[in-house]
Design an enzyme around this catalytic site. Structure first.
Site, short mmCIF file in Angstrom:
data_model
loop_
_atom_site.label_atom_id
_atom_site.label_comp_id
_atom_site.label_asym_id
_atom_site.label_seq_id
_atom_site.Cartn_x
_atom_site.Cartn_y
_atom_site.Cartn_z
N GLU A 339 1.21 -1.30 -0.07
CA GLU A 339 -0.10 -0.12 0.23
C GLU A 339 0.91 1.30 0.36
OE1 GLU A 339 -2.34 -0.36 3.13
OE2 GLU A 339 -3.26 -2.31 2.67
N PRO A 340 0.93 1.90 -1.19
CA PRO A 340 2.18 3.43 -1.31
C PRO A 340 1.87 3.92 -1.16
CG PRO A 340 2.05 1.67 -3.62
CD PRO A 340 0.70 1.63 -2.85
N ARG A 342 0.34 8.00 0.11
CA ARG A 342 0.24 9.28 -0.55
C ARG A 342 1.36 9.21 -1.71
NH1 ARG A 342 2.11 12.31 4.46
NH2 ARG A 342 1.16 10.42 5.38
N TYR A 393 -0.06 17.48 12.49
CA TYR A 393 0.82 16.85 12.63
C TYR A 393 2.05 18.18 12.41
CZ TYR A 393 -2.33 12.93 10.19
OH TYR A 393 -3.49 12.49 10.38
N CYS A 420 -9.91 31.92 11.52
CA CYS A 420 -10.14 32.59 12.22
C CYS A 420 -9.40 31.76 13.25
CB CYS A 420 -11.63 33.47 13.04
SG CYS A 420 -12.24 34.06 12.17
N GLU A 421 -7.86 31.53 13.11
CA GLU A 421 -7.12 30.70 13.98
C GLU A 421 -6.17 31.64 13.78
OE1 GLU A 421 -7.96 28.50 16.58
OE2 GLU A 421 -10.03 27.99 16.00
N TYR A 450 -4.25 13.56 1.28
CA TYR A 450 -4.45 13.65 3.21
C TYR A 450 -4.54 16.01 3.25
CZ TYR A 450 -3.22 9.69 3.43
OH TYR A 450 -2.97 8.01 3.88
#
Length: 496
Positions: A339-340, A342, A393, A420-421, A450
Protein backbone atom coordinates in the site's frame (compact mmCIF):
# COMPACT_ATOMS: atom_id res chain seq x y z
CA UNK A 1 22.67 41.00 9.56
CA UNK A 2 23.77 37.93 11.51
CA UNK A 3 24.08 34.49 9.98
CA UNK A 4 20.93 32.35 10.09
CA UNK A 5 20.53 28.73 11.12
CA UNK A 6 20.56 27.76 7.46
CA UNK A 7 23.77 29.58 6.70
CA UNK A 8 22.16 32.43 4.76
CA UNK A 9 23.17 36.04 5.39
CA UNK A 10 21.61 39.38 4.51
CA UNK A 11 18.14 37.95 3.92
CA UNK A 12 15.15 39.46 5.67
CA UNK A 13 14.09 37.24 8.54
CA UNK A 14 16.81 34.65 7.99
CA UNK A 15 17.68 34.58 11.70
CA UNK A 16 14.25 33.03 12.32
CA UNK A 17 14.71 30.19 9.81
CA UNK A 18 14.57 26.65 11.23
CA UNK A 19 17.77 24.63 11.06
CA UNK A 20 16.40 22.27 8.40
CA UNK A 21 15.46 24.99 5.89
CA UNK A 22 18.05 25.16 3.07
CA UNK A 23 19.60 28.51 2.15
CA UNK A 24 17.53 30.60 -0.23
CA UNK A 25 18.60 29.88 -3.78
CA UNK A 26 16.89 30.66 -7.06
CA UNK A 27 13.31 31.27 -5.99
CA UNK A 28 12.05 30.56 -9.50
CA UNK A 29 13.53 27.06 -9.52
CA UNK A 30 11.25 24.07 -8.98
CA UNK A 31 12.58 21.13 -6.96
CA UNK A 32 11.60 18.18 -9.20
CA UNK A 33 10.81 15.74 -6.40
CA UNK A 34 8.11 18.06 -5.05
CA UNK A 35 6.13 18.46 -8.28
CA UNK A 36 4.33 16.44 -10.91
CA UNK A 37 6.60 15.66 -13.85
CA UNK A 38 4.64 17.91 -16.22
CA UNK A 39 4.86 21.03 -14.05
CA UNK A 40 7.35 23.64 -15.23
CA UNK A 41 7.92 27.36 -15.70
CA UNK A 42 6.51 28.68 -18.95
CA UNK A 43 6.93 32.00 -20.74
CA UNK A 44 7.22 34.89 -18.30
CA UNK A 45 7.88 32.45 -15.48
CA UNK A 46 4.27 31.38 -15.04
CA UNK A 47 3.84 27.88 -13.67
CA UNK A 48 2.28 25.49 -16.18
CA UNK A 49 0.94 21.96 -15.83
CA UNK A 50 0.79 19.89 -19.00
CA UNK A 51 1.29 23.21 -20.79
CA UNK A 52 -1.68 24.94 -19.14
CA UNK A 53 -0.70 28.19 -17.34
CA UNK A 54 -1.93 28.64 -13.79
CA UNK A 55 -3.42 32.00 -14.77
CA UNK A 56 -5.80 30.22 -17.12
CA UNK A 57 -6.75 27.77 -14.40
CA UNK A 58 -7.48 30.63 -12.03
CA UNK A 59 -9.64 32.41 -14.60
CA UNK A 60 -11.59 29.26 -15.42
CA UNK A 61 -11.97 27.65 -12.00
CA UNK A 62 -11.05 30.27 -9.39
CA UNK A 63 -8.96 29.83 -6.27
CA UNK A 64 -8.23 28.05 -4.02
CA UNK A 65 -7.95 25.13 -6.39
CA UNK A 66 -6.49 21.63 -6.24
CA UNK A 67 -4.67 21.04 -9.53
CA UNK A 68 -3.88 17.41 -10.35
CA UNK A 69 -1.81 15.96 -13.18
CA UNK A 70 -3.65 12.89 -14.44
CA UNK A 71 -0.57 11.91 -16.44
CA UNK A 72 1.66 12.05 -13.38
CA UNK A 73 -0.82 10.16 -11.20
CA UNK A 74 -1.12 7.35 -13.73
CA UNK A 75 2.64 7.20 -14.25
CA UNK A 76 3.31 6.84 -10.51
CA UNK A 77 0.65 4.13 -10.22
CA UNK A 78 2.18 2.21 -13.13
CA UNK A 79 5.68 2.61 -11.76
CA UNK A 80 4.76 1.03 -8.43
CA UNK A 81 2.90 -1.82 -10.13
CA UNK A 82 5.63 -2.53 -12.69
CA UNK A 83 8.53 -2.16 -10.22
CA UNK A 84 7.07 -4.53 -7.65
CA UNK A 85 5.86 -7.02 -10.25
CA UNK A 86 9.38 -7.20 -11.66
CA UNK A 87 11.09 -7.48 -8.27
CA UNK A 88 8.74 -10.20 -7.01
CA UNK A 89 8.24 -12.12 -10.26
CA UNK A 90 10.39 -15.06 -9.14
CA UNK A 91 9.04 -15.01 -5.58
CA UNK A 92 5.26 -14.96 -5.94
CA UNK A 93 4.54 -13.99 -9.53
CA UNK A 94 4.05 -10.29 -8.83
CA UNK A 95 2.46 -7.97 -6.31
CA UNK A 96 -1.01 -6.54 -5.72
CA UNK A 97 -0.76 -2.77 -5.23
CA UNK A 98 -3.56 -1.14 -3.24
CA UNK A 99 -4.19 2.56 -3.70
CA UNK A 100 -5.07 4.37 -0.47
CA UNK A 101 -8.58 5.72 -1.00
CA UNK A 102 -8.32 7.72 2.22
CA UNK A 103 -5.53 9.86 0.74
CA UNK A 104 -7.79 11.17 -2.05
CA UNK A 105 -10.75 9.52 -3.71
CA UNK A 106 -13.39 10.38 -6.25
CA UNK A 107 -15.00 8.25 -8.95
CA UNK A 108 -12.63 9.51 -11.64
CA UNK A 109 -9.54 8.62 -9.59
CA UNK A 110 -11.02 5.22 -8.71
CA UNK A 111 -11.32 4.50 -12.44
CA UNK A 112 -7.70 5.58 -13.05
CA UNK A 113 -6.59 3.23 -10.29
CA UNK A 114 -8.51 0.34 -11.82
CA UNK A 115 -7.33 1.01 -15.36
CA UNK A 116 -3.68 1.04 -14.26
CA UNK A 117 -4.02 -2.41 -12.72
CA UNK A 118 -4.14 -1.38 -9.06
CA UNK A 119 -6.62 -2.36 -6.39
CA UNK A 120 -8.36 0.04 -4.03
CA UNK A 121 -8.20 0.16 -0.26
CA UNK A 122 -11.19 1.74 1.47
CA UNK A 123 -11.86 2.41 5.15
CA UNK A 124 -15.54 3.41 5.31
CA UNK A 125 -18.91 2.79 3.76
CA UNK A 126 -18.64 6.13 1.98
CA UNK A 127 -15.37 5.17 0.29
CA UNK A 128 -16.92 1.84 -0.70
CA UNK A 129 -19.84 3.77 -2.21
CA UNK A 130 -17.43 5.80 -4.35
CA UNK A 131 -15.74 2.61 -5.57
CA UNK A 132 -19.08 1.01 -6.42
CA UNK A 133 -20.29 4.13 -8.24
CA UNK A 134 -17.05 4.10 -10.23
CA UNK A 135 -17.81 0.54 -11.33
CA UNK A 136 -14.99 -1.30 -9.57
CA UNK A 137 -15.48 -5.02 -8.92
CA UNK A 138 -15.75 -6.06 -5.28
CA UNK A 139 -12.89 -8.51 -5.61
CA UNK A 140 -10.50 -5.62 -6.26
CA UNK A 141 -11.46 -3.80 -3.07
CA UNK A 142 -10.33 -3.97 0.53
CA UNK A 143 -12.00 -2.57 3.66
CA UNK A 144 -9.94 -1.27 6.58
CA UNK A 145 -11.03 0.37 9.81
CA UNK A 146 -10.75 -0.41 13.52
CA UNK A 147 -14.47 0.05 14.23
CA UNK A 148 -16.46 -1.02 11.18
CA UNK A 149 -20.20 -0.87 11.56
CA UNK A 150 -22.43 -3.87 10.89
CA UNK A 151 -23.75 -2.00 7.86
CA UNK A 152 -20.23 -1.58 6.46
CA UNK A 153 -19.35 -5.23 7.05
CA UNK A 154 -22.62 -6.37 5.48
CA UNK A 155 -21.98 -4.17 2.46
CA UNK A 156 -18.51 -5.68 2.11
CA UNK A 157 -20.01 -9.19 2.25
CA UNK A 158 -22.70 -8.31 -0.29
CA UNK A 159 -20.06 -6.93 -2.66
CA UNK A 160 -17.84 -10.00 -2.27
CA UNK A 161 -14.91 -7.84 -1.19
CA UNK A 162 -11.47 -9.21 -1.87
CA UNK A 163 -10.48 -8.59 1.74
CA UNK A 164 -11.81 -7.30 5.02
CA UNK A 165 -8.87 -6.28 7.19
CA UNK A 166 -9.79 -7.18 10.77
CA UNK A 167 -8.23 -5.32 13.71
CA UNK A 168 -9.38 -7.24 16.78
CA UNK A 169 -10.82 -10.51 18.07
CA UNK A 170 -14.06 -8.72 18.84
CA UNK A 171 -14.37 -7.62 15.21
CA UNK A 172 -13.37 -11.04 13.91
CA UNK A 173 -16.25 -12.63 15.81
CA UNK A 174 -18.66 -10.01 14.46
CA UNK A 175 -17.52 -10.61 10.88
CA UNK A 176 -17.90 -14.37 11.32
CA UNK A 177 -21.40 -13.98 12.79
CA UNK A 178 -22.54 -11.61 10.04
CA UNK A 179 -21.14 -13.93 7.37
CA UNK A 180 -22.91 -16.90 8.98
CA UNK A 181 -26.21 -14.99 8.91
CA UNK A 182 -25.72 -14.62 5.16
CA UNK A 183 -24.56 -18.22 4.74
CA UNK A 184 -21.30 -17.04 3.20
CA UNK A 185 -17.58 -16.80 3.98
CA UNK A 186 -15.79 -13.52 4.52
CA UNK A 187 -12.37 -12.95 2.98
CA UNK A 188 -10.33 -11.82 5.98
CA UNK A 189 -6.84 -10.57 6.65
CA UNK A 190 -5.70 -10.00 10.22
CA UNK A 191 -3.92 -6.74 10.90
CA UNK A 192 -1.06 -7.13 13.36
CA UNK A 193 1.14 -4.59 15.10
CA UNK A 194 4.68 -5.84 14.43
CA UNK A 195 6.24 -3.66 17.12
CA UNK A 196 8.37 -1.63 14.73
CA UNK A 197 9.09 2.01 15.53
CA UNK A 198 8.44 4.07 12.41
CA UNK A 199 10.41 7.30 12.02
CA UNK A 200 7.42 9.56 11.43
CA UNK A 201 4.92 11.74 13.33
CA UNK A 202 3.38 9.96 16.33
CA UNK A 203 -0.15 10.34 14.94
CA UNK A 204 0.71 8.45 11.73
CA UNK A 205 2.92 5.74 13.27
CA UNK A 206 0.74 2.64 13.47
CA UNK A 207 2.90 -0.37 14.38
CA UNK A 208 3.64 0.26 18.06
CA UNK A 209 1.55 -1.33 20.79
CA UNK A 210 -0.05 1.77 22.29
CA UNK A 211 -2.54 2.66 19.55
CA UNK A 212 -5.92 1.58 18.25
CA UNK A 213 -4.93 -0.48 15.21
CA UNK A 214 -4.09 -4.14 14.97
CA UNK A 215 -3.51 -7.31 16.96
CA UNK A 216 -0.44 -7.57 19.14
CA UNK A 217 2.30 -10.06 18.29
CA UNK A 218 3.38 -10.24 21.92
CA UNK A 219 0.49 -9.35 24.24
CA UNK A 220 -2.64 -11.39 24.91
CA UNK A 221 -6.05 -10.03 23.98
CA UNK A 222 -7.80 -8.78 27.12
CA UNK A 223 -11.20 -9.80 25.79
CA UNK A 224 -10.18 -13.45 25.60
CA UNK A 225 -12.12 -15.87 27.80
CA UNK A 226 -10.03 -18.02 30.10
CA UNK A 227 -8.99 -21.27 28.53
CA UNK A 228 -6.73 -22.72 25.88
CA UNK A 229 -6.03 -19.44 24.07
CA UNK A 230 -5.20 -17.35 27.11
CA UNK A 231 -1.48 -17.88 26.68
CA UNK A 232 -1.47 -16.85 23.02
CA UNK A 233 -0.73 -13.40 21.71
CA UNK A 234 -3.71 -11.52 20.32
CA UNK A 235 -2.51 -12.15 16.76
CA UNK A 236 -2.08 -15.88 17.35
CA UNK A 237 -5.43 -16.20 19.11
CA UNK A 238 -7.16 -14.42 16.23
CA UNK A 239 -5.40 -16.65 13.72
CA UNK A 240 -6.60 -19.75 15.60
CA UNK A 241 -10.16 -18.45 15.58
CA UNK A 242 -9.96 -17.54 11.89
CA UNK A 243 -8.64 -20.99 10.97
CA UNK A 244 -11.39 -22.73 12.94
CA UNK A 245 -14.29 -20.55 11.76
CA UNK A 246 -16.45 -22.01 8.99
CA UNK A 247 -17.43 -18.52 7.86
CA UNK A 248 -13.95 -17.00 7.58
CA UNK A 249 -11.74 -17.44 4.53
CA UNK A 250 -8.46 -16.62 6.27
CA UNK A 251 -6.17 -15.06 3.65
CA UNK A 252 -3.23 -14.07 5.83
CA UNK A 253 -1.74 -11.21 7.80
CA UNK A 254 -1.48 -7.50 7.22
CA UNK A 255 0.73 -4.84 8.81
CA UNK A 256 1.17 -1.13 8.34
CA UNK A 257 3.94 0.54 10.31
CA UNK A 258 2.96 4.12 9.54
CA UNK A 259 2.93 6.82 6.91
CA UNK A 260 5.38 9.32 5.38
CA UNK A 261 8.31 6.96 6.05
CA UNK A 262 11.69 7.24 4.31
CA UNK A 263 13.90 4.77 6.17
CA UNK A 264 13.81 1.16 4.90
CA UNK A 265 14.77 -0.67 8.08
CA UNK A 266 11.28 -0.67 9.63
CA UNK A 267 9.70 -2.27 6.56
CA UNK A 268 12.34 -4.99 6.47
CA UNK A 269 11.96 -5.88 10.16
CA UNK A 270 8.17 -5.97 9.82
CA UNK A 271 8.40 -8.24 6.76
CA UNK A 272 10.57 -10.74 8.62
CA UNK A 273 8.22 -10.82 11.60
CA UNK A 274 5.14 -11.25 9.43
CA UNK A 275 6.69 -14.07 7.43
CA UNK A 276 7.77 -15.81 10.63
CA UNK A 277 4.22 -15.49 12.00
CA UNK A 278 2.76 -16.80 8.75
CA UNK A 279 5.10 -19.79 8.83
CA UNK A 280 4.30 -20.52 12.47
CA UNK A 281 0.53 -20.48 11.90
CA UNK A 282 0.79 -22.62 8.77
CA UNK A 283 2.89 -25.20 10.59
CA UNK A 284 0.69 -25.17 13.70
CA UNK A 285 -2.64 -25.66 11.93
CA UNK A 286 -1.69 -27.32 8.67
CA UNK A 287 -3.11 -24.51 6.54
CA UNK A 288 -1.84 -22.37 3.69
CA UNK A 289 -2.20 -18.60 4.04
CA UNK A 290 -2.16 -17.38 0.45
CA UNK A 291 -1.60 -13.64 1.01
CA UNK A 292 0.58 -11.25 3.00
CA UNK A 293 0.27 -7.46 3.00
CA UNK A 294 3.47 -5.63 3.88
CA UNK A 295 1.85 -2.20 4.11
CA UNK A 296 3.67 0.85 2.84
CA UNK A 297 3.11 4.50 3.55
CA UNK A 298 6.20 5.59 1.62
CA UNK A 299 7.33 9.18 2.09
CA UNK A 300 7.16 11.99 -0.46
CA UNK A 301 8.96 15.32 -0.79
CA UNK A 302 7.07 18.17 0.86
CA UNK A 303 10.21 20.29 1.13
CA UNK A 304 13.63 20.34 -0.50
CA UNK A 305 15.17 18.30 2.34
CA UNK A 306 12.84 15.31 1.90
CA UNK A 307 14.42 12.42 -0.01
CA UNK A 308 11.84 9.86 -1.17
CA UNK A 309 13.12 6.50 -2.39
CA UNK A 310 12.30 5.43 -5.97
CA UNK A 311 9.69 2.70 -6.24
CA UNK A 312 12.12 0.30 -7.92
CA UNK A 313 14.61 0.69 -5.08
CA UNK A 314 11.94 -0.01 -2.47
CA UNK A 315 10.71 -3.02 -4.44
CA UNK A 316 14.17 -4.59 -4.81
CA UNK A 317 14.94 -4.14 -1.11
CA UNK A 318 11.64 -5.66 -0.01
CA UNK A 319 11.96 -8.54 -2.47
CA UNK A 320 15.43 -9.37 -1.15
CA UNK A 321 14.09 -9.57 2.42
CA UNK A 322 11.11 -11.74 1.46
CA UNK A 323 13.26 -14.01 -0.71
CA UNK A 324 15.91 -14.59 1.95
CA UNK A 325 13.46 -14.96 4.85
CA UNK A 326 11.32 -17.51 2.99
CA UNK A 327 14.47 -19.47 2.16
CA UNK A 328 15.55 -19.45 5.83
CA UNK A 329 12.11 -20.62 6.96
CA UNK A 330 11.78 -23.18 4.19
CA UNK A 331 8.41 -21.81 3.16
CA UNK A 332 6.76 -20.85 -0.08
CA UNK A 333 6.14 -17.12 -0.31
CA UNK A 334 2.52 -15.99 -0.19
CA UNK A 335 1.16 -13.50 -2.69
CA UNK A 336 2.49 -10.15 -1.55
CA UNK A 337 0.50 -6.92 -1.52
CA UNK A 338 1.61 -3.38 -0.68
CA UNK A 339 0.00 0.00 0.00
CA UNK A 340 2.13 2.93 -1.25
CA UNK A 341 -0.18 5.44 0.42
CA UNK A 342 0.41 9.10 -0.46
CA UNK A 343 3.31 8.25 -2.78
CA UNK A 344 1.01 7.98 -5.80
CA UNK A 345 -1.32 10.95 -5.45
CA UNK A 346 0.66 13.30 -3.19
CA UNK A 347 3.19 14.72 -5.69
CA UNK A 348 0.67 14.71 -8.54
CA UNK A 349 -1.18 17.72 -7.13
CA UNK A 350 -0.55 21.28 -6.01
CA UNK A 351 -2.90 23.82 -4.45
CA UNK A 352 -3.25 27.16 -6.18
CA UNK A 353 -4.01 30.17 -3.98
CA UNK A 354 -4.34 33.92 -4.48
CA UNK A 355 -2.54 36.16 -2.01
CA UNK A 356 -4.32 38.88 -0.09
CA UNK A 357 -3.16 40.65 3.05
CA UNK A 358 0.58 40.95 3.73
CA UNK A 359 2.19 42.18 6.91
CA UNK A 360 5.57 42.06 8.65
CA UNK A 361 6.11 41.78 12.39
CA UNK A 362 9.26 41.89 14.50
CA UNK A 363 10.03 38.65 16.34
CA UNK A 364 12.65 38.08 19.03
CA UNK A 365 15.41 35.74 17.85
CA UNK A 366 15.71 32.67 20.07
CA UNK A 367 18.73 32.78 22.33
CA UNK A 368 19.58 36.42 21.50
CA UNK A 369 18.09 38.74 24.08
CA UNK A 370 16.83 41.99 22.65
CA UNK A 371 17.56 41.00 19.03
CA UNK A 372 14.60 40.90 16.68
CA UNK A 373 14.10 39.94 13.06
CA UNK A 374 11.22 40.48 10.63
CA UNK A 375 8.71 37.74 9.97
CA UNK A 376 6.53 38.34 6.94
CA UNK A 377 3.00 36.95 6.88
CA UNK A 378 1.49 36.22 3.46
CA UNK A 379 -2.23 35.50 3.64
CA UNK A 380 -3.98 33.36 1.02
CA UNK A 381 -7.63 32.69 0.20
CA UNK A 382 -7.67 29.18 1.67
CA UNK A 383 -6.03 27.68 4.72
CA UNK A 384 -6.69 25.01 7.31
CA UNK A 385 -10.06 24.17 5.73
CA UNK A 386 -8.28 22.83 2.63
CA UNK A 387 -5.04 21.69 4.31
CA UNK A 388 -5.35 20.59 7.92
CA UNK A 389 -2.04 18.73 8.02
CA UNK A 390 0.10 21.59 9.37
CA UNK A 391 -2.34 21.94 12.28
CA UNK A 392 -2.72 18.19 12.87
CA UNK A 393 0.85 17.01 12.37
CA UNK A 394 3.05 20.12 12.30
CA UNK A 395 3.53 19.19 8.66
CA UNK A 396 5.95 21.29 6.63
CA UNK A 397 5.22 22.43 3.08
CA UNK A 398 6.82 24.70 0.55
CA UNK A 399 5.44 27.36 -1.77
CA UNK A 400 6.41 29.32 -4.88
CA UNK A 401 5.10 32.39 -6.64
CA UNK A 402 3.21 30.71 -9.45
CA UNK A 403 1.96 33.41 -11.81
CA UNK A 404 5.29 35.00 -12.73
CA UNK A 405 9.03 34.89 -12.24
CA UNK A 406 10.70 37.24 -9.79
CA UNK A 407 14.24 38.51 -9.45
CA UNK A 408 13.54 40.17 -6.11
CA UNK A 409 15.54 39.33 -3.02
CA UNK A 410 14.27 36.47 -0.85
CA UNK A 411 12.53 37.00 2.47
CA UNK A 412 11.64 34.39 5.05
CA UNK A 413 7.86 34.15 4.90
CA UNK A 414 4.97 32.40 6.60
CA UNK A 415 1.99 31.54 4.39
CA UNK A 416 -1.22 31.65 6.40
CA UNK A 417 -4.90 31.11 5.71
CA UNK A 418 -8.01 33.21 6.12
CA UNK A 419 -9.56 31.42 9.11
CA UNK A 420 -10.10 32.82 12.58
CA UNK A 421 -7.33 30.72 14.14
CA UNK A 422 -3.78 31.79 14.90
CA UNK A 423 -2.70 28.24 14.07
CA UNK A 424 -4.10 28.54 10.53
CA UNK A 425 -0.71 28.11 8.89
CA UNK A 426 -0.26 26.64 5.42
CA UNK A 427 3.54 26.92 5.11
CA UNK A 428 5.39 27.68 8.32
CA UNK A 429 8.74 28.72 6.84
CA UNK A 430 9.62 29.37 3.20
CA UNK A 431 11.72 31.85 1.26
CA UNK A 432 9.59 33.91 -1.11
CA UNK A 433 10.59 36.98 -3.13
CA UNK A 434 10.12 40.21 -1.21
CA UNK A 435 7.99 41.69 -4.00
CA UNK A 436 5.07 39.30 -3.38
CA UNK A 437 1.92 41.41 -3.53
CA UNK A 438 -1.82 41.03 -3.14
CA UNK A 439 -3.24 39.27 -6.20
CA UNK A 440 -0.17 37.10 -6.81
CA UNK A 441 -0.76 33.40 -7.30
CA UNK A 442 1.02 31.00 -4.94
CA UNK A 443 1.35 27.25 -5.49
CA UNK A 444 1.91 24.76 -2.67
CA UNK A 445 3.14 21.39 -4.00
CA UNK A 446 2.53 17.92 -2.61
CA UNK A 447 -1.10 18.48 -1.62
CA UNK A 448 -2.66 15.52 -3.40
CA UNK A 449 -2.88 13.38 -0.28
CA UNK A 450 -4.81 14.11 2.91
CA UNK A 451 -5.63 17.72 2.00
CA UNK A 452 -8.90 17.59 0.05
CA UNK A 453 -9.68 14.38 1.96
CA UNK A 454 -9.38 16.18 5.31
CA UNK A 455 -11.01 19.40 4.09
CA UNK A 456 -13.69 21.01 6.24
CA UNK A 457 -16.17 23.87 6.15
CA UNK A 458 -14.67 25.65 9.13
CA UNK A 459 -15.93 29.26 9.23
CA UNK A 460 -18.45 28.12 6.59
CA UNK A 461 -15.80 28.23 3.90
CA UNK A 462 -16.75 26.12 0.84
CA UNK A 463 -14.37 23.30 -0.04
CA UNK A 464 -12.38 23.92 -3.25
CA UNK A 465 -12.80 22.11 -6.55
CA UNK A 466 -10.35 19.56 -7.92
CA UNK A 467 -9.18 19.93 -11.52
CA UNK A 468 -7.40 17.22 -13.51
CA UNK A 469 -5.05 18.27 -16.29
CA UNK A 470 -3.92 16.02 -19.14
CA UNK A 471 -2.54 16.65 -22.63
CA UNK A 472 -2.97 20.41 -22.37
CA UNK A 473 -6.60 20.33 -21.24
CA UNK A 474 -8.11 20.86 -17.78
CA UNK A 475 -11.40 19.50 -16.54
CA UNK A 476 -13.11 19.58 -13.17
CA UNK A 477 -13.40 16.16 -11.51
CA UNK A 478 -14.78 17.38 -8.16
CA UNK A 479 -17.01 20.45 -8.13
CA UNK A 480 -16.26 23.12 -5.59
CA UNK A 481 -18.90 23.83 -3.01
CA UNK A 482 -21.21 26.83 -3.08
CA UNK A 483 -22.95 28.68 -0.27
CA UNK A 484 -26.13 26.89 -1.31
CA UNK A 485 -24.34 23.61 -0.67
CA UNK A 486 -23.35 24.82 2.78
CA UNK A 487 -26.97 25.65 3.59
CA UNK A 488 -28.52 22.57 1.98
CA UNK A 489 -28.57 20.56 5.22
CA UNK A 490 -29.58 23.49 7.42
CA UNK A 491 -33.27 22.69 7.92
CA UNK A 492 -33.98 26.14 9.29
CA UNK A 493 -32.72 27.68 6.05
CA UNK A 494 -35.15 25.54 4.03
CA UNK A 495 -38.13 27.19 5.68
CA UNK A 496 -37.16 30.74 4.69
Amino acid sequence: MAESHSGTTDIAGAELAPAWLPPAGDLNELVPAMWADDVERGPGGSLTISGVPVGELKEQFGTPLFVMSETDFRARARTFKDSFDEAFADICGGVDVYYAGKSFLCTEVARWVDSEGLRLDTCSGGELAVAVRAGLAGGKLGLHGNNKSDAEINRALDLGLGRIVVDSLHELRRVADLAAARNTRANVMLRVTPGVHAHTHESIATAHEDQKFGLSLVSPEDSLPSGSTAELSAAEAAAKLAVESENINFLGFHAHIGSQIFEPDGFEIAARRLLALTHRIQESYGVVLPELDLGGGYGIAYTAVDTPRPAAEIARAMAAVVRSTCAELGMRAPRISIEPGRAIVGPSTFTLYETGTLKTVQVEVAGRDGVTAPRRYVSVDGGMSDNARPVLYDADYSAVVAGRASQAAPALSRVVGKHCESGDIVVRDVYLPNDVAAGDLLAVPGTGAYCWALASNYNYVPRPPVVAVKDGAARMIVRGETEDDLLARDLGAQNL
